[in-house]
Design an enzyme around this catalytic site. Structure first.
Site, PDB file in Angstrom:
ATOM      1  CG  ASP A   1      86.310  10.260 -44.693  1.00 40.60           C
ATOM      2  OD1 ASP A   1      86.493  11.558 -45.088  1.00 40.60           O
ATOM      3  OD2 ASP A   1      86.878   9.547 -43.842  1.00 40.60           O
TER       4      ASP A   1
ATOM      5  CG  LEU B   1      89.646  25.338 -51.911  1.00 42.22           C
ATOM      6  CD1 LEU B   1      88.787  23.959 -51.460  1.00 42.22           C
ATOM      7  CD2 LEU B   1      89.016  26.115 -52.974  1.00 42.22           C
TER       8      LEU B   1
ATOM      9  CE  LYS C   1      98.616  23.593 -51.734  1.00 42.40           C
ATOM     10  NZ  LYS C   1      97.191  24.201 -51.208  1.00 42.40           N
TER      11      LYS C   1
ATOM     12  CG  LEU D   1     103.269  42.699 -46.904  1.00 43.36           C
ATOM     13  CD1 LEU D   1     103.438  43.783 -47.852  1.00 43.36           C
ATOM     14  CD2 LEU D   1     104.499  42.018 -46.604  1.00 43.36           C
TER      15      LEU D   1
ATOM     16  N   GLY E   1     101.584  39.963 -37.217  1.00 43.95           N
ATOM     17  CA  GLY E   1     100.812  39.398 -36.018  1.00 43.95           C
ATOM     18  C   GLY E   1     101.683  38.396 -35.417  1.00 43.95           C
TER      19      GLY E   1
ATOM     20  CB  CYS F   1      97.934  25.158 -45.917  1.00 46.77           C
ATOM     21  SG  CYS F   1      96.362  24.252 -45.874  1.00 46.77           S
TER      22      CYS F   1
ATOM     23  CE  LYS G   1      91.542  31.948 -43.080  1.00 52.49           C
ATOM     24  NZ  LYS G   1      92.019  31.537 -44.427  1.00 52.49           N
TER      25      LYS G   1
HETATM   26  C1  UGA Z   1      96.663  28.738 -47.148  1.00 55.35           C
HETATM   27  C2  UGA Z   1      96.514  29.529 -48.824  1.00 55.35           C
HETATM   28  O1  UGA Z   1      96.132  30.990 -48.438  1.00 55.35           O
HETATM   29  C3  UGA Z   1      95.530  28.962 -49.466  1.00 55.35           C
HETATM   30  O2  UGA Z   1      95.715  29.587 -50.911  1.00 55.35           O
HETATM   31  C4  UGA Z   1      95.988  27.325 -49.724  1.00 55.35           C
HETATM   32  O3  UGA Z   1      95.247  27.100 -50.689  1.00 55.35           O
HETATM   33  C5  UGA Z   1      95.847  26.747 -48.314  1.00 55.35           C
HETATM   34  O4  UGA Z   1      96.505  27.473 -47.355  1.00 55.35           O
HETATM   35  C6  UGA Z   1      96.133  25.260 -48.592  1.00 55.35           C
HETATM   36  O5  UGA Z   1      97.271  25.039 -48.830  1.00 55.35           O
HETATM   37  O6  UGA Z   1      95.124  24.481 -48.453  1.00 55.35           O
HETATM   38  P1  UGA Z   1      94.796  28.894 -45.121  1.00 55.35           P
HETATM   39  O7  UGA Z   1      95.846  27.934 -44.392  1.00 55.35           O
HETATM   40  O8  UGA Z   1      93.299  28.351 -45.339  1.00 55.35           O
HETATM   41  O9  UGA Z   1      95.257  29.001 -46.877  1.00 55.35           O
HETATM   42  O10 UGA Z   1      94.672  30.370 -44.645  1.00 55.35           O
HETATM   43  P2  UGA Z   1      95.511  31.894 -44.994  1.00 55.35           P
HETATM   44  O11 UGA Z   1      94.212  32.845 -44.997  1.00 55.35           O
HETATM   45  O12 UGA Z   1      96.326  31.804 -45.899  1.00 55.35           O
HETATM   46  O13 UGA Z   1      96.159  32.149 -43.611  1.00 55.35           O
HETATM   47  C7  UGA Z   1      97.202  31.509 -43.010  1.00 55.35           C
HETATM   48  C8  UGA Z   1      97.762  31.951 -41.884  1.00 55.35           C
HETATM   49  O14 UGA Z   1      98.586  33.089 -42.035  1.00 55.35           O
HETATM   50  C9  UGA Z   1      96.806  32.229 -40.826  1.00 55.35           C
HETATM   51  O15 UGA Z   1      97.321  31.875 -39.345  1.00 55.35           O
HETATM   52  C10 UGA Z   1      96.810  33.758 -40.503  1.00 55.35           C
HETATM   53  O16 UGA Z   1      96.219  34.428 -39.527  1.00 55.35           O
HETATM   54  C11 UGA Z   1      98.387  34.089 -40.928  1.00 55.35           C
HETATM   55  N1  UGA Z   1      98.269  35.587 -41.698  1.00 55.35           N
HETATM   56  C12 UGA Z   1      97.625  35.580 -43.037  1.00 55.35           C
HETATM   57  C13 UGA Z   1      99.037  36.567 -41.209  1.00 55.35           C
HETATM   58  O17 UGA Z   1      99.538  36.276 -39.957  1.00 55.35           O
HETATM   59  N2  UGA Z   1      99.175  37.497 -41.876  1.00 55.35           N
HETATM   60  C14 UGA Z   1      98.508  37.744 -43.151  1.00 55.35           C
HETATM   61  O18 UGA Z   1      98.758  38.975 -43.742  1.00 55.35           O
HETATM   62  C15 UGA Z   1      97.940  36.821 -43.755  1.00 55.35           C
END
Ligand code: UGA
Length: 456
Positions: free
Chosen positions: A48, A168, A219, A266, A269, A276, A336
């Site tokens: 890094d 991830l 992706k 689904l 919120g 991401c 989150k």
């Molecule tokens: C997301 C993807 O889920 C991963 O598969 C991917 O690898 C990652 O991006 C990436 O590209 O690196 P992440 O950003 O860590 O992962 O978080 P998520 O769990 O997907 O949640 C993303 C956002 O959506 C959060 O703000 C969460 O609160 C929101 N969310 C999620 C909702 O508002 N409703 C839902 O039903 C699910």
């Protein structure tokens, strides 16, 4: 004979495990990848450019909060499986496989910034062996893998490029590394693809091998579909509220359809955030524009998401009459739960909007204790301390502990009566029974009866 074969396969495994792997970039993706590979038994060197981060990692401290990561990091350091360096030559000269996991932030037009990836490729050309496999983990602009492969060919180098996008989730990244739904590999060399698939064989995940562009788009298309689901359910939530329906019941009903699935995104919120979804949706819109393939669904996804904080502000304003001079408690700052990441956090968007309108915001988050650049958000010592004397409480992140705090205690601490449950984690009827006013996202609930699943 059998004993010899066993010894030989043991020696081969040993040699393979000692094969040098380097991971460039120790952010969320790189660090989890590096620690995960070391945990699988490989010898990993991390590079890094940030001296502070490398120093911290050498001391065995993870610079990020990610459940499970700290323990595994300590274990692989103890076993001598991982090392950290700032020296490009040290990381690259002996590496047989090089994973590139540096950032690709959004540019103004939404496209992914490739300058960090490009600078790593220059370093690989300067220091790495010409036979090293170069695996691109970063979420890159469409065509990048192909272009890097061509760069190596132009330099008369034999390096083979493999695209290996990461899937991830923050908060469960270690778990996702060890139990992936799938491994996607894009390459023009079958032998290189096999080598990378072999590296992950202990994970027993399905491996999809494809061309570069398809791997890159898997992706973007996956993240964008998940984001689209969220914006879709948030639109249904607004409709539900108008017609007196409950979006949490609608979402449950939808998820019971196996074609939609119980894990569908689904959960209505205040919108999606993080490093991401916002970035990848914008990048895919840009890829569509560049390729003359319009993606109106994704433009709507992005617009709806950006409107969510304004929608929340309108709700509170309607309830409190005005925002100026009000004290608002805010639970949750990370985008989150189970992460300390506040990048593109909808919680911050709401906090800043409230402050712009003249409110004082007292926030509490179980992990995030300071926010660079948003010093006007005051940080409280506990969830209830944030509520002390506040006119309203906004729940912005669905940290599980927020749902366990006694409603009577919240009622006692607040001076006003309003709870805006931005993640729909509370039972509206219970909140009302505690002499508090409940505002959720899409929870009209005309007759006050919430549907349950009846057995049999
Ligand atoms: C997301 C993807 O889920 C991963 O598969 C991917 O690898 C990652 O991006 C990436 O590209 O690196 P992440 O950003 O860590 O992962 O978080 P998520 O769990 O997907 O949640 C993303 C956002 O959506 C959060 O703000 C969460 O609160 C929101 N969310 C999620 C909702 O508002 N409703 C839902 O039903 C699910």
């Amino acid at each position: 004979m059998k004993a010899w074969r066993k010894l030989l396969s043991g020696l081969l495994r040993e040699a393979e495990n000692n094969m040098n792997i380097s991971v460039i970039g120790t952010g969320y993706v790189g660090l989890v990848q590096a620690v995960g590979l070391a945990y699988l038994g490989y010898k990993v060197t991390c590079l890094d450019i940030d001296p502070e981060k490398i120093e911290q990692l050498r001391r065995g401290q993870s610079p990020i909060y990610e459940p499970g990561l700290q323990g595994i990091l300590e274990k692989v350091i103890r076993e001598g499986k991982i090392s950290f360096t700032l020296e490009k030559k040290e990381a690259l000269a002996n590496a047989k496989i090089i994973f590139v996991a540096v950032g690709t932030p959004s540019k103004d037009d939404g496209s992914a910034e490739m300058k960090f990836v490009q600078s790593v490729i220059k370093d690989i050309i300067a220091y790495a062996q010409s036979t090293a496999l170069v695996v691109i983990k970063s979420t890159v602009a469409l065509g990048t893998n192909e272009q890097i492969q061509q760069q190596f060919i132009d330099q008369k180098r034999k390096n083979i490029v493999v695209s290996n996008p990461e899937f991830l989730r923050e908060g469960t990244a270690m778990e996702d590394f060890l139990r992936p739904d799938r491994v996607v590999i894009g390459s023009s060399s079958q032998e290189a693809a096999r080598k990378i698939a072999h590296l992950y064989r202990a994970l027993e995940a399905p491996v999809l091998v494809t061309d570069f562009a398809s791997a890159e788009l898997i992706k973007y298309a996956s993240n964008s579909l998940l984001a689209l689901e969220i914006s879709y359910i948030n639109s249904i939530a607004i409709l539900a509220e108008r017609v007196g329906a409950d979006v949490t019941a609608i979402s449950r009903g939808m998820r019971l359809d196996k074609r939609i699935g119980e894990k569908a995104f689904l959960h209505a919120g205040i919108g999606y955030g993080g490093s991401c979804f916002p970035k990848d949706v914008k990048a895919l819109i840009n890829i569509g524009q560049e390729s003359k393939a319009d993606l109106p669904l994704l433009r709507a996804t992005d617009d709806i998401n950006q409107q969510m904080s304004g929608y929340v502000l309108d709700k509170i304003t309607k309830k409190l009459g005005k925002i100026t001079g009000k004290k608002i408690a805010l639970w949750g700052l990370s985008f989150k739960p189970n992460t300390d990441d506040i990048r593109e956090s909808p919680a911050l968007a709401i906090a800043n909007k409230l402050i712009d309108k003249g409110a004082e915001v007292f926030a509490y988050d179980p992990i995030v204790k300071k926010i660079k650049g948003s010093e006007s958000i005051r940080i409280a010592k506990s969830a209830l301390a944030a509520c002390q004397g506040a006119d309203a409480l906004v729940i912005a992140t669905d940290w599980p502990e927020f749902a366990t705090i006694a409603l009577q205690d919240i009622a006692k601490s607040l001076s006003g009566r309003c709870i805006l449950d931005g993640r729909n984690i509370l039972d509206p009827n219970e909140v009302k029974r505690s002499d508090l006013d409940y505002l959720g996202i899409g929870r009209g609930i005309g007759n006050g009866y919430t549907v349950d699943i009846l057995e049999g």
